[in-house]
Design an enzyme around this catalytic site. Structure first.
Site, PDB file in Angstrom:
ATOM      1  N   ARG A  34       0.832  -1.208   0.000  1.00 44.07           N
ATOM      2  CA  ARG A  34       0.000   0.000   0.000  1.00 44.07           C
ATOM      3  C   ARG A  34       0.861   1.250   0.000  1.00 44.07           C
ATOM      4  O   ARG A  34       0.556   2.229  -0.700  1.00 44.07           O
ATOM      5  CB  ARG A  34      -0.937  -0.022   1.216  1.00 44.07           C
ATOM      6  CG  ARG A  34      -2.057  -1.062   1.059  1.00 44.07           C
ATOM      7  CD  ARG A  34      -2.726  -1.341   2.403  1.00 44.07           C
ATOM      8  NE  ARG A  34      -3.900  -2.186   2.297  1.00 44.07           N
ATOM      9  CZ  ARG A  34      -3.871  -3.520   2.228  1.00 44.07           C
ATOM     10  NH1 ARG A  34      -2.713  -4.173   2.243  1.00 44.07           N
ATOM     11  NH2 ARG A  34      -4.990  -4.219   2.157  1.00 44.07           N
ATOM     12  N   GLN A 176      -7.914  -6.940  -0.209  1.00 41.81           N
ATOM     13  CA  GLN A 176      -7.360  -6.626  -1.540  1.00 41.81           C
ATOM     14  C   GLN A 176      -8.426  -6.003  -2.433  1.00 41.81           C
ATOM     15  O   GLN A 176      -8.186  -4.980  -3.086  1.00 41.81           O
ATOM     16  CB  GLN A 176      -6.851  -7.907  -2.209  1.00 41.81           C
ATOM     17  CG  GLN A 176      -5.686  -8.544  -1.474  1.00 41.81           C
ATOM     18  CD  GLN A 176      -5.310  -9.900  -2.042  1.00 41.81           C
ATOM     19  OE1 GLN A 176      -5.983 -10.436  -2.911  1.00 41.81           O
ATOM     20  NE2 GLN A 176      -4.219 -10.461  -1.540  1.00 41.81           N
ATOM     21  N   ASP A 320      -4.542 -15.568   6.947  1.00 42.59           N
ATOM     22  CA  ASP A 320      -3.157 -15.899   6.583  1.00 42.59           C
ATOM     23  C   ASP A 320      -2.441 -16.681   7.682  1.00 42.59           C
ATOM     24  O   ASP A 320      -1.396 -17.292   7.435  1.00 42.59           O
ATOM     25  CB  ASP A 320      -2.365 -14.622   6.284  1.00 42.59           C
ATOM     26  CG  ASP A 320      -2.814 -13.960   4.994  1.00 42.59           C
ATOM     27  OD1 ASP A 320      -3.487 -14.621   4.173  1.00 42.59           O
ATOM     28  OD2 ASP A 320      -2.492 -12.767   4.801  1.00 42.59           O
ATOM     29  N   ARG A 351      -4.845 -24.330   0.749  1.00 43.43           N
ATOM     30  CA  ARG A 351      -4.256 -24.565   2.080  1.00 43.43           C
ATOM     31  C   ARG A 351      -5.045 -25.575   2.909  1.00 43.43           C
ATOM     32  O   ARG A 351      -4.522 -26.082   3.898  1.00 43.43           O
ATOM     33  CB  ARG A 351      -4.086 -23.229   2.823  1.00 43.43           C
ATOM     34  CG  ARG A 351      -2.995 -22.377   2.190  1.00 43.43           C
ATOM     35  CD  ARG A 351      -2.776 -21.053   2.881  1.00 43.43           C
ATOM     36  NE  ARG A 351      -1.661 -20.346   2.244  1.00 43.43           N
ATOM     37  CZ  ARG A 351      -1.421 -19.048   2.340  1.00 43.43           C
ATOM     38  NH1 ARG A 351      -2.239 -18.274   3.045  1.00 43.43           N
ATOM     39  NH2 ARG A 351      -0.387 -18.500   1.735  1.00 43.43           N
TER      40      ARG A 351
HETATM   41  C1  S3P Z   1      -4.350  -9.010   1.884  1.00 46.96           C
HETATM   42  C2  S3P Z   1      -5.616  -9.510   2.064  1.00 46.96           C
HETATM   43  C3  S3P Z   1      -5.879 -10.947   2.209  1.00 46.96           C
HETATM   44  C4  S3P Z   1      -4.632 -11.711   2.586  1.00 46.96           C
HETATM   45  C5  S3P Z   1      -3.461 -11.357   1.715  1.00 46.96           C
HETATM   46  C6  S3P Z   1      -3.159  -9.874   1.823  1.00 46.96           C
HETATM   47  C7  S3P Z   1      -4.176  -7.542   1.799  1.00 46.96           C
HETATM   48  O1  S3P Z   1      -6.350 -11.468   0.977  1.00 46.96           O
HETATM   49  O2  S3P Z   1      -4.869 -13.105   2.526  1.00 46.96           O
HETATM   50  O3  S3P Z   1      -2.320 -12.100   2.118  1.00 46.96           O
HETATM   51  O4  S3P Z   1      -3.021  -7.050   1.878  1.00 46.96           O
HETATM   52  O5  S3P Z   1      -5.179  -6.841   1.657  1.00 46.96           O
HETATM   53  P1  S3P Z   1      -7.879 -11.340   0.533  1.00 46.96           P
HETATM   54  O6  S3P Z   1      -8.135  -9.913   0.247  1.00 46.96           O
HETATM   55  O7  S3P Z   1      -7.981 -12.203  -0.706  1.00 46.96           O
HETATM   56  O8  S3P Z   1      -8.669 -11.875   1.677  1.00 46.96           O
END
Ligand code: S3P
Length: 433
Positions: A34, A176, A320, A351
């Protein structure tokens, strides 16, 4: 941490040695991605210290470079000459996101508002992951998108342009996707609202608010933004709470351990695993010592303890960490059920399947469900484990080896380069002789 590290191709661990001392982890991966993206769209120079040194964050830098952003190493920092949204230029070749879902999904949102054409590609694992969750909502705002497999998977294409604000009701909570839609919303006419079924990690909202962007949170599940751009900034990225989780579990399950993890991001949306472990009987203290761009930062102290099984409902705040929580469950007395975590199946590996295979190798009884795992804790014995090309499965395997009887080998350990190239070195530094 000191100096660049290379992940070994294989790791050998002999069980029984406690984790002791103090460790400073590499920068938080989520905040690092970010910070680079926000620096790129700010108009002026930003400086980011302590970036995560893994391949995922390097992918974000490569992609930003492809859009004309100048990123320059400056001692232990990276200096970014931001161009504002309007200064980004059409890439002349494909943008390679490597293994990084965060890079691909967030960039799709950023590119949605740019009046040019871009192709985003990834490695085999990333090319198998779902992309409709981000492409459909940016298409609803006005971007033209496509992708392999009927538009579901990478390579994906985005031809951006004028966007209109839309109220998005997401089917899955995702930091994300939410970030992608915020980046699109910052370039759209009118208001963009994102409503999630449950709150996801909120680094983007905290950071953008600290950088002068007006961003509303009418409820924990809802974010609302209008046109805007962050200001250039200076930031020291706090340690990665997900990387910390491996050491926290390692210290919980290895008798005699007493470990402090320093200057970690203590964002409540990232340390849900601490509550899960406490419920299992862990002895963990968390102390906030400061703040960086709206993120609480501090130390996590952990001592070995007897753990017992529990019920873990997956949500984005622990998704995670579930591989390493499954390792904690393998050493706990009784049964642990992980449920409501179907997202595990679409991460860097499936996983649910990969954890089942590796825990079984350790001699633990495991059953899989479509949305999780049931783990019967016991006395894992050393084994030959595989990473399945997944960084978190590799590190979870190493942590299991710390407390298993005998010797454990983790093959494919180079996968740790994705988020934590120095993991093996840092682990060795806190393993008491
Ligand atoms: C993340 C959001 C999560 C996470 C990934 C990083 C982020 O994914 O599993 O390792 O930085 O916003 P999802 O948005 O698919 O849940």
């Amino acid at each position: 941490m000191s100096g660049p590290a290379t992940a070994p191709s294989e790791l050998h661990v002999v069980g029984g040695a406690p984790l002791r001392g103090r460790l400073r982890l590499p920068g938080c991966k989520g905040i690092s991605h970010r910070a680079l993206i926000f620096a790129a769209i700010a108009d002026g120079r930003s400086t980011v210290r302590g970036l995560a040194d893994g391949a995922d964050v390097a992918s974000t830098m490569t992609v930003l470079d492809g859009l004309g952003v100048k990123l320059r190493p400056d001692g232990d920092a990276v200096s970014v000459r931001g161009l504002g949204f309007d200064g980004l230029r059409e890439p002349t070749s494909v943008l390679d996101c490597g293994n990084s879902g965060t890079t691909m999904r967030m960039l799709a949102g950023l590119l949605a508002g740019r009046d040019f054409f871009a192709v985003l590609v990834g490695d085999e694992s990333l090319s198998a992951r779902p992309m409709r969750r981000v492409l459909d909502p940016i298409a609803a705002m006005g971007a033209r998108v496509d992708g392999r497999d009927g538009g579901a998977r990478a390579p994906i294409t985005v031809r951006g342009g004028s966007l209109r604000g839309v109220r998005h009701q997401l089917a899955t909570a995702s930091g994300q996707v939410k970030t992608a839609l915020i980046l699109a919303g910052l370039q759209a006419e009118g208001t963009t609202e994102i409503v999630e079924p449950a709150p996801s990690r909120d680094h983007t909202e905290r950071m953008l608010a600290a950088l002068g962007v007006e961003i509303d949170r009418p409820s924990p599940e809802t974010v609302s933004v209008a046109r805007g751009e962050p200001m250039p900034f200076e930031l020291t990225v706090p340690g990665d709470p997900s990387s910390a989780a491996f050491f926290v579990v390692g210290a919980c399950i290895t008798p005699g351990s007493d470990l402090v993890l320093e200057a970690v991001s203590l964002n409540p949306a990232r340390i849900g695993y601490v509550d899960v472990l406490r419920r299992m009987g862990a002895e963990i203290d968390v102390v906030v010592t400061g703040e960086q761009v709206g993120e609480p930062v501090g130390d996590i102290s952990v001592r070995a303890a007897e753990l017992h099984g529990t019920d873990i409902a997956g949500d984005e705040s622990i998704i995670d960490e579930l591989p390493v929580l499954a390792v904690a469950a393998a050493f706990a007395e009784g049964t642990t059920t992980i449920h409501s975590a179907a997202e595990l199946a679409v991460k860097e590996s499936n996983r649910i399947g990969t954890m089942e295979q590796e825990l079984t190798q350790l001699g633990i009884g495991v059953e899989t469900r479509p949305d999780g795992l049931v783990i019967r804790g016991g006395a894992p014995r050393g084994a030959s484990l595989k990473s399945h090309g997944d960084h978190r499965i590799a590190m979870a395997g190493a942590i299991a080896g710390l407390a298993a009887e005998g010797e454990t080998t983790v093959r494919g350990f180079a996968a740790t380069a994705i988020s934590y190239p120095g993991f093996a070195r840092d682990l060795a530094s806190v393993l008491a002789q």
